[in-house]
Scaffold this active site. Structure first.
Site, PDB file in Angstrom:
ATOM      1  N   ASP A  74     -22.727 172.977  71.356  1.00  0.00           N
ATOM      2  CA  ASP A  74     -21.389 173.213  71.909  1.00  0.00           C
ATOM      3  C   ASP A  74     -21.016 171.946  72.674  1.00  0.00           C
ATOM      4  O   ASP A  74     -21.612 171.653  73.721  1.00  0.00           O
ATOM      5  CB  ASP A  74     -21.420 174.430  72.836  1.00  0.00           C
ATOM      6  CG  ASP A  74     -20.080 174.671  73.526  1.00  0.00           C
ATOM      7  OD1 ASP A  74     -19.186 173.800  73.446  1.00  0.00           O
ATOM      8  OD2 ASP A  74     -19.939 175.726  74.165  1.00  0.00           O
ATOM      9  N   VAL A  75     -20.050 171.200  72.154  1.00  0.00           N
ATOM     10  CA  VAL A  75     -19.755 169.885  72.745  1.00  0.00           C
ATOM     11  C   VAL A  75     -19.195 169.980  74.162  1.00  0.00           C
ATOM     12  O   VAL A  75     -19.156 168.985  74.874  1.00  0.00           O
ATOM     13  CB  VAL A  75     -18.797 169.046  71.860  1.00  0.00           C
ATOM     14  CG1 VAL A  75     -19.432 168.725  70.516  1.00  0.00           C
ATOM     15  CG2 VAL A  75     -17.448 169.735  71.706  1.00  0.00           C
ATOM     16  N   TYR A 165      -2.839 171.130  73.620  1.00  0.00           N
ATOM     17  CA  TYR A 165      -3.365 170.359  72.490  1.00  0.00           C
ATOM     18  C   TYR A 165      -2.909 168.897  72.594  1.00  0.00           C
ATOM     19  O   TYR A 165      -3.715 167.971  72.445  1.00  0.00           O
ATOM     20  CB  TYR A 165      -2.900 170.986  71.170  1.00  0.00           C
ATOM     21  CG  TYR A 165      -3.559 170.405  69.939  1.00  0.00           C
ATOM     22  CD1 TYR A 165      -4.891 170.681  69.642  1.00  0.00           C
ATOM     23  CD2 TYR A 165      -2.859 169.579  69.069  1.00  0.00           C
ATOM     24  CE1 TYR A 165      -5.505 170.154  68.513  1.00  0.00           C
ATOM     25  CE2 TYR A 165      -3.461 169.049  67.934  1.00  0.00           C
ATOM     26  CZ  TYR A 165      -4.777 169.340  67.659  1.00  0.00           C
ATOM     27  OH  TYR A 165      -5.388 168.814  66.535  1.00  0.00           O
ATOM     28  N   LYS A 169      -5.328 165.619  73.030  1.00  0.00           N
ATOM     29  CA  LYS A 169      -5.380 164.550  72.026  1.00  0.00           C
ATOM     30  C   LYS A 169      -4.829 163.233  72.569  1.00  0.00           C
ATOM     31  O   LYS A 169      -5.323 162.151  72.221  1.00  0.00           O
ATOM     32  CB  LYS A 169      -4.640 164.982  70.757  1.00  0.00           C
ATOM     33  CG  LYS A 169      -5.311 166.164  70.041  1.00  0.00           C
ATOM     34  CD  LYS A 169      -6.761 165.847  69.663  1.00  0.00           C
ATOM     35  CE  LYS A 169      -7.394 166.914  68.808  1.00  0.00           C
ATOM     36  NZ  LYS A 169      -8.777 166.574  68.406  1.00  0.00           N
TER      37      LYS A 169
HETATM   38  N1  NAD Z   1      -6.390 169.990  60.352  1.00  0.00           N
HETATM   39  C1  NAD Z   1      -5.407 169.270  60.895  1.00  0.00           C
HETATM   40  O1  NAD Z   1      -4.240 169.339  60.470  1.00  0.00           O
HETATM   41  C2  NAD Z   1      -5.709 168.319  62.024  1.00  0.00           C
HETATM   42  C3  NAD Z   1      -4.711 167.428  62.426  1.00  0.00           C
HETATM   43  C4  NAD Z   1      -4.962 166.548  63.462  1.00  0.00           C
HETATM   44  C5  NAD Z   1      -6.188 166.542  64.086  1.00  0.00           C
HETATM   45  N2  NAD Z   1      -7.132 167.418  63.681  1.00  0.00           N
HETATM   46  C6  NAD Z   1      -8.404 167.387  64.406  1.00  0.00           C
HETATM   47  O2  NAD Z   1      -9.464 167.244  63.493  1.00  0.00           O
HETATM   48  C7  NAD Z   1     -10.641 167.803  64.053  1.00  0.00           C
HETATM   49  C8  NAD Z   1     -11.299 168.707  63.030  1.00  0.00           C
HETATM   50  O3  NAD Z   1     -10.414 169.767  62.760  1.00  0.00           O
HETATM   51  P1  NAD Z   1     -10.402 170.539  61.363  1.00  0.00           P
HETATM   52  O4  NAD Z   1      -8.993 170.614  60.950  1.00  0.00           O
HETATM   53  O5  NAD Z   1     -11.420 169.995  60.467  1.00  0.00           O
HETATM   54  O6  NAD Z   1     -10.789 172.005  61.911  1.00  0.00           O
HETATM   55  P2  NAD Z   1     -11.901 173.050  61.467  1.00  0.00           P
HETATM   56  O7  NAD Z   1     -11.581 174.273  62.243  1.00  0.00           O
HETATM   57  O8  NAD Z   1     -11.999 173.122  59.995  1.00  0.00           O
HETATM   58  O9  NAD Z   1     -13.255 172.399  62.025  1.00  0.00           O
HETATM   59  C9  NAD Z   1     -13.503 172.265  63.399  1.00  0.00           C
HETATM   60  C10 NAD Z   1     -14.988 172.403  63.631  1.00  0.00           C
HETATM   61  O10 NAD Z   1     -15.246 172.186  65.012  1.00  0.00           O
HETATM   62  C11 NAD Z   1     -16.214 173.141  65.409  1.00  0.00           C
HETATM   63  N3  NAD Z   1     -16.145 173.392  66.837  1.00  0.00           N
HETATM   64  C12 NAD Z   1     -15.208 174.078  67.524  1.00  0.00           C
HETATM   65  N4  NAD Z   1     -15.530 174.135  68.812  1.00  0.00           N
HETATM   66  C13 NAD Z   1     -16.706 173.478  68.945  1.00  0.00           C
HETATM   67  C14 NAD Z   1     -17.555 173.211  70.048  1.00  0.00           C
HETATM   68  N5  NAD Z   1     -17.253 173.662  71.282  1.00  0.00           N
HETATM   69  N6  NAD Z   1     -18.673 172.484  69.836  1.00  0.00           N
HETATM   70  C15 NAD Z   1     -18.998 172.049  68.594  1.00  0.00           C
HETATM   71  N7  NAD Z   1     -18.239 172.290  67.512  1.00  0.00           N
HETATM   72  C16 NAD Z   1     -17.096 172.997  67.699  1.00  0.00           C
HETATM   73  C17 NAD Z   1     -15.897 174.384  64.603  1.00  0.00           C
HETATM   74  O11 NAD Z   1     -16.994 175.290  64.558  1.00  0.00           O
HETATM   75  C18 NAD Z   1     -15.534 173.789  63.264  1.00  0.00           C
HETATM   76  O12 NAD Z   1     -16.658 173.670  62.419  1.00  0.00           O
HETATM   77  C19 NAD Z   1     -10.218 168.517  65.348  1.00  0.00           C
HETATM   78  O13 NAD Z   1     -10.518 167.685  66.443  1.00  0.00           O
HETATM   79  C20 NAD Z   1      -8.724 168.653  65.167  1.00  0.00           C
HETATM   80  O14 NAD Z   1      -8.037 168.712  66.394  1.00  0.00           O
HETATM   81  C21 NAD Z   1      -6.942 168.306  62.672  1.00  0.00           C
END
Ligand code: NAD
Length: 260
Positions: A74-75, A165, A169
């Protein structure tokens, strides 16, 4: 539906002999990033709060011929972060790259955000990346490696219903720059990527509040589609690689031109 490509063909081998930690590796962009590093020869620690998902990603990398291990972390928990980084260094003997991908998100009217929800968003998305950087830096200083953080276009421009959010970010963008100037003289490079709308399970959490029209938000790029996880993974791998040795403190937008 969200399976990432493994890049077994036409892929470079830029991370042979390198050890990499990817957080959020159980799903979406983190999963694709771990697989990309694995396909490019890295020994990958796939870290996630979802232990089974992290192990599944590591198993997929191994099945494709790479080297990887799953790790529960858990980060937002400082002790868990320290233990996960120490275990990763113990397992692979070094640490060259940290990819901070783990994150959460949601749309919410600001008046309805609880204190706990605000704190949870900040503690995972911003404090979590800081804690990972802090724990990884002593090891990455030894290998003169690189860190890539995942921010968002929401860290660069306004989004409605996203105060927490956007704050988290935007914090990642400036934390990245601060670390880049603090450690650049030691040869470290620290950058971030700012994805636009990417097709991952996270998107399901971004439901507009009741009564709000979809027109309040445009998530589609001029390319006419959302991005795919491997398209962000490729940029993360590029920034961590020796193809990017003069890129430091940058925020690379990966949004198909959405905020151009
Ligand atoms: N999908 C999008 O459109 C998008 C756009 C911009 C930024 N992002 C960013 O990209 C990153 C990845 O998102 P994604 O879209 O792949 O989402 P996702 O939900 O598919 O994956 C996120 C992962 O983070 C893990 N996670 C959540 N809380 C955690 C914690 N406390 N400790 C460790 N792991 C944890 C989850 O279990 C999951 O496996 C995030 O930081 C998100 O904000 C995503």
């Amino acid at each position: 539906m969200f399976h990432s490509r493994l890049y077994r063909e036409n892929v470079m081998n830029r991370f042979a002999g390198r050890a990499v930690i990817v957080t959020g590796a159980a799903s979406g962009i983190g999963e694709a990033t771990a697989k990309r590093f694995g396909a490019e020869g890295a020994r990958v620690t796939c870290a996630d709060v979802n232990e089974a998902g992290a192990e599944a990603t590591a198993a997929a990398i191994r099945e494709a011929g790479g080297q990887a291990r799953g790790a529960v972390c858990d980060v937002s928990n400082p002790d868990a972060v320290k233990a996960a980084v120490a275990d990763a260094v113990g397992a692979y003997g070094q640490l060259d790259v940290l990819a901070n991908v783990a994150g959460i998100g949601a749309f919410q009217r600001t008046t309805e955000v609880t204190f706990e929800q605000w704190n949870r968003m900040l503690s995972i998305n911003l404090t979590g990346q800081f804690l990972m950087c802090q724990a990884a830096l002593p090891h990455i200083l030894k290998t003169v490696g690189a860190i890539v953080n995942v921010a968002s276009v929401a860290g660069l421009k306004s989004h409605p219903y996203s105060a927490a959010y956007c704050a988290s970010k935007g914090g990642v963008v400036l934390m990245t720059k601060a670390l880049a100037v603090e450690y650049g003289r030691k040869g470290l490079r620290i950058n971030c990527v700012c994805p636009g709308g990417i097709e991952t399970p996270l998107i399901a959490h971004f439901q507009l509040p009741d009564g709000v029209s979809q027109a309040a938000l445009s998530r589609i790029s001029p390319l006419g589609r959302m991005g795919l996880p491997h398209e962000v993974a490729g940029t993360i791998a590029f920034l961590a690689s020796e193809d990017a040795t003069y890129i430091n403190g940058a925020s690379i937008v990966v949004d198909g031109g959405m905020i151009a």
